[in-house]
Design an enzyme around this catalytic site. Structure first.
Site, PDB file in Angstrom:
ATOM      1  N   HIS A 113       7.233  -6.530 -10.430  1.00  0.00           N
ATOM      2  CA  HIS A 113       6.999  -5.841  -9.156  1.00  0.00           C
ATOM      3  C   HIS A 113       7.693  -4.470  -9.161  1.00  0.00           C
ATOM      4  CE1 HIS A 113       6.183  -5.421  -4.881  1.00  0.00           C
ATOM      5  NE2 HIS A 113       7.428  -5.003  -4.732  1.00  0.00           N
ATOM      6  N   CYS A 167       7.627   5.109   3.564  1.00  0.00           N
ATOM      7  CA  CYS A 167       6.779   4.867   4.732  1.00  0.00           C
ATOM      8  C   CYS A 167       5.837   3.677   4.495  1.00  0.00           C
ATOM      9  CB  CYS A 167       5.995   6.114   5.110  1.00  0.00           C
ATOM     10  SG  CYS A 167       5.099   6.826   3.754  1.00  0.00           S
TER      11      CYS A 167
END
Lengths: 448, 277
Positions: free
Chosen positions: A101, A48
Site C-alpha cells: 500500500h 486532501c
C-alpha cells in the site's frame, strides 16, 4: 508494518477533512501516537485525498493492540468518541499488504488522478515531519525511503506521469504549444467559475499579468484577491481582448460572450498578434467561427476533454507495468526484512564461536595471551578469520532461506538449540529473537 | 598533405550534417525520441569543420572563398548552419535544423561537384566581395526564415485541426513566428546591400545580356516581396500564415537567383551574368 487510514475511495470529503492534519498539528499528533506503548514507529500522512497512519508495532504479537491504538488516536483526533465511530470508512492493512500500500501510494497508483506527481512530495513531507518528531527509527524509516525509490523507478520505467489528465493541465499544455511560456504574456479570465479558477491558477502562475472580467465586479475582485490578479469591469471586455494573449472563458451566458466581430476588431488593434481562447463554458462562450481567424485559436471543453481522455487512457495502459514494478519491489523489501529476522541468530552464532575460540586459545597458552603484546593482534585476527570462514556458509544459507520466504524461523531455532545460543543472551526466554526488530537495521544493505 | 586535410575536413563536415539530418528527420517522424538537441550539436560540430574546410580548400586553390559559385554555395550553407546555431540561443527553434542540415549537406556536396572556380578577370571588381558576402549571409538568414515559416505552417495546421498535444516535436507557434520575422529583419539589409552592390557592379562591367536582366528582375522582385512582407507586418499586422507564405515565396525567388548562377556555372558562360544576386 501496519497502516490504518481512509482515502477518497472509502470516505467522503466531510469525513476526510475531519481527520486531516496540517503541518502545524503534526508534531503533537505524532507525539501522541508515539507515546502509545503499542507502537514502536509511526508516520502520519495527510493529504486532501487520504489520511493514513503507518506504524510498526512494538511486539510481533501486539499487532491487534497496535491497530486498536491507531484507530483510537484517529478517532480522538477526528473528534469521535471511540475508534469504532470511523470503522465504516477505514481500512487497515498489515505486513506485505501494508508495504504494498505504501509503495503504491508513493508511486501514485492509488491516487484519484493516476500518476499525479504531488503525492510523492506529500509523502516526503510526512516522512520529514516524522523524522523531525523522532517517531521514525529504523525499519519503517527504511520502508518509506524505499517507497521513494519505488516511485522514482515507476516514473522512470513507465509513462505513468506522461500526458495531460486535467482540463487545467491541458490548458497549460495548449498555452505552451502556442506561446512556449507565459512569462511575456497576459491571461484574461472571463467569468469566475470553479473550472476557470482552476485553469487560471495553473496558467496565471507564470503569466506576466492575470486579469479577471466578470459580470459581477465584486465576484471578480474577490477572486482576483485570491489569485494575485486584477479585476476589470465587464464593459471593458472588448478592450481587454486587445491586451490579453490567453483568454479563458467560463461564464454561464446562454449566448456567445466573445463574437467573431469582436475578435476581428481586436486582432486589427493587436496587429495580428497571436490570441488563444480556452473556452470551458457550456454553452460555449466563444463563437466557433473565431477559430477561423488568422492567428486565433479556440479550444472548447470537448477539445480539452478529448485530450484528457487520451492522457488518462495512456496512463491506464501503463498501470500494469507500474504494478509489476511495485510487486517486484515489495518482494525484495520483504526478503530483506526476513533476512533481518534471522540476523540476531547469525550474530549470536558468530559471537559465541569467537568467544569459544579465544577462550581455548587463552587456555592453551596458559594465560599468556594478554602478555603477548605483539602476537595478540595477529592471533585475534586469525580467530576472526577462522570464525568468518567457518560460519560464512551457515550464515548466508540461513539468510537466503529467509529471503526465499521459507520458514527460516525453525532453522534459526535449531541453530540456537544446537549451539546453545541462549547462553550468549541473544533473546530472552519467551521473546522470539526471530520476531524482534533488530536495532542495527541500518547496517544491513537493502537490495539494489 | 593540405589536400588530404581539406578532403578529410570535407568528409567530416558532410558526416556531421548527414548524421544531424537523419536524426532531425527521424525525430520529426517520431522515431528518435527527444534526440533534437544531439542533432543540433552535430550541426554545431559541423560549422567549425566546414569553416576550416573552406579555408584550407581556398588556400589549396589560391582562391578567395567569396569568389565564384563553387565556394559561394559552401560558404552560404556554412553561414546558414552558423545562423542556426546562434539562433538556438535566442529562439526555441531546434526543429528548423531539420531543414537547415539537409540543405547544408546538399550545398556542401554541390560545391564539390559544381563546375570549376570562376576566375574570369573581367568579372573582378572591388565590389564583388561585398556583393557576394552580403548575398551569402542574406541567403543563410532567409534559409532560416524559410525553415521557420515551413515549421510555422505545420504547427498552425496542427493547431487549427486541434491536434495540439501528443508527440509533436514542433516548437511553439509564436516562437516560430518571431524567429521567422527576426531572420527576415536581419537578412533584409544584407539583401539590400547585395542588390545595390550588384547593380553598381553590373554597371561597372557593362553587363546587359537577357539572362543578366532576368536575374536582376528576379533579384528586385525578391527584395520587393520580402520588403513587402516586413512592411505589411509592421503596418497592417500581417503575421502568421500570410507572413509565412510571403517568406516562403521570397526565399523561393532568392533561391531561383542562386539557381541561375548555378546553371551559368555549369556552362561557364563567357559573358558576365552580372547584375545583382
Amino acid at each position: 508494518m501496519l497502516v490504518v487510514g481512509l482515502s477518497h475511495r472509502t470516505a467522503p470529503v466531510e469525513v476526510r477533512e475531519r481527520l486531516a492534519a496540517g503541518a502545524d498539528a503534526l508534531p503533537e499528533l505524532l507525539a501522541r501516537l508515539a507515546s502509545r506503548r503499542e507502537l514502536a514507529e509511526v508516520m502520519f500522512l495527510s493529504t486532501c485525498n487520504r489520511v493514513e497512519v503507518f506504524a510498526l508495532p512494538k511486539a510481533a504479537d501486539g499487532v491487534d493492540a497496535a491497530l486498536a491504538a491507531i484507530r483510537d488516536e484517529l478517532a480522538h483526533h477526528g473528534g469521535a468518541v471511540s475508534g469504532d465511530a470511523l470503522a465504516a470508512y477505514q481500512y487497515q492493512k498489515r505486513d506485505e499488504e501494508a508495504v504494498r500500500h505504501l509503495f503504491r501510494v508513493a508511486a501514485s497508483l492509488d491516487s484519484m488522478v493516476l500518476g499525479e506527481p504531488q503525492i510523492l512530495g506529500q509523502v516526503k513531507e510526512a516522512y520529514d515531519a516524522a523524522l523531525a518528531a523522532g517517531t521514525l527509527k529504523s525499519l519503517l524509516g527504511r520502508c518509506v525511503s524505499r517507497a521513494f525509490a519505488v516511485a522514482k523507478r515507476v516514473r522512470t520505467e513507465t509513462s505513468i506521469g506522461a500526458g495531460t489528465v486535467s482540463i487545467a493541465s491541458v490548458a497549460v499544455e495548449l498555452a505552451w504549444r502556442v506561446f512556449g511560456g507565459l512569462g511575456d504574456h497576459a491571461v484574461l479570465l472571463v467569468g469566475a467559475g470553479e473550472m476557470a479558477e482552476a485553469a487560471a491558477r495553473s496558467l496565471g502562475n507564470g503569466a506576466r499579468a492575470l486579469h479577471i472580467c466578470n459580470r459581477s465586479f465584486d465576484r471578480a475582485a474577490t477572486l482576483a484577491g485570491t489569485l494575485n490578479a486584477s479585476a476589470v469591469p465587464w464593459d471593458s471586455l472588448a478592450a481587454e481582448l486587445v491586451q490579453a494573449d490567453v483568454v479563458v472563458t467560463s461564464t454561464a451566458s446562454p449566448t456567445f460572450v466573445v463574437t467573431h466581430e469582436m475578435v476581428k476588431r481586436a486582432m486589427k488593434a493587436r496587429k495580428g498578434r497571436t490570441l488563444l481562447f480556452v473556452d470551458i463554458a457550456v454553452p460555449r462562450n466563444v463563437e466557433p467561427s473565431v477559430h477561423g481567424i488568422d492567428n486565433v485559436y479556440v479550444f472548447n471543453v470537448d477539445d480539452l476533454e478529448q485530450e484528457v481522455a487520451r492522457g488518462m487512457k495512456a496512463r491506464q495502459a501503463e498501470r500494469e507495468a507500474a504494478e509489476r514494478i511495485v510487486d517486484d519491489e515489495v518482494a525484495q523489501f520483504l526478503a530483506w526484512t526476513r533476512g533481518l529476522q534471522v540476523q540476531p541468530t547469525g550474530v549470536a552464532m558468530r559471537a559465541k564461536t569467537r568467544a569459544v575460540l579465544l577462550s581455548e586459545l587463552e587456555r592453551s597458552l596458559g594465560g599468556r595471551l594478554k602478555h603477548l603484546e605483539g602476537d595478540r593482534a595477529a592471533l585475534t585476527q586469525m580467530v576472526d578469520s577462522a570464525v568468518n570462514k567457518l560460519l560464512h556458509a551457515p550464515t548466508t544459507r540461513l539468510k537466503a532461506r529467509a529471503a526465499d520466504g521459507d520458514d527460516a524461523g525453525e532453522l534459526a531455532l535449531a541453530i540456537r538449540f544446537l549451539f546453545d545460543l541462549q547462553e550468549v543472551g541473544v533473546a530472552p526466554e519467551g521473546e522470539s529473537s526471530s520476531d524482534a526488530v533488530p536495532d542495527a537495521v541500518g547496517d544491513e544493505p537493502l537490495p539494489h | 598533405m593540405t589536400i588530404d586535410l581539406a578532403n578529410w575536413l570535407f568528409v567530416a563536415t558532410a558526416a556531421s550534417y548527414f548524421a544531424a539530418s537523419v536524426i532531425f528527420i527521424a525525430e520529426l517522424l517520431g522515431r528518435a525520441g527527444r534526440a533534437g538537441p544531439w542533432a543540433a550539436r552535430l550541426v554545431a560540430l559541423g560549422v567549425p569543420l566546414h569553416a576550416a574546410q573552406i579555408v584550407v580548400w581556398s588556400l589549396v586553390l589560391h582562391v578567395c572563398p567569396v569568389e565564384g559559385i563553387h565556394f559561394s554555395l559552401s560558404v552560404a550553407s556554412m553561414l546558414a548552419c552558423l545562423a542556426y546555431v546562434l539562433a538556438r540561443l535566442r529562439y526555441r527553434v531546434d526543429v528548423v535544423g531539420a531543414f537547415v542540415a539537409p540543405q547544408a549537406l546538399a550545398f556542401l556536396l554541390a560545391s564539390r561537384f559544381v563546375g570549376p572556380v570562376n576566375d574570369e578577370p573581367r568579372l573582378r571588381s572591388a565590389l564583388l566581395p561585398f556583393h557576394v558576402a552580403a548575398n551569402l549571409l542574406g541567403v543563410a538568414l532567409f534559409t532560416m526564415a524559410f525553415a521557420a515559416a515551413v515549421a510555422y505552417l505545420l504547427q498552425e495546421s496542427r493547431l487549427k485541426h486541434k491536434r495540439f498535444a501528443g508527440a509533436s516535436r514542433l516548437p511553439p507557434i509564436d516562437a516560430l513566428d518571431r524567429a521567422e520575422h527576426g531572420f527576415l529583419v536581419a537578412g533584409f539589409p544584407l539583401l539590400t546591400i547585395g542588390i545595390l552592390t550588384g547593380t553598381l557592379w553590373a554597371r561597372e562591367i557593362e553587363a546587359g545580356g537577357a539572362a543578366a536582366i532576368a536575374r536582376a528582375c528576379l533579384s528586385y522582385a525578391s527584395w520587393a516581396l520580402i520588403g513587402g512582407v516586413l512592411l505589411l507586418r509592421a503596418a497592417a499586422g500581417w503575421r502568421g500564415r500570410r507572413a509565412a507564405f510571403g517568406t516562403i515565396l521570397g526565399f523561393g525567388l532568392t533561391l531561383l537567383v542562386l539557381v541561375t548562377y548555378l546553371v551559368r556555372s555549369f556552362g561557364q558562360v563567357a559573358a558576365p551574368g552580372g547584375v545583382p544576386a
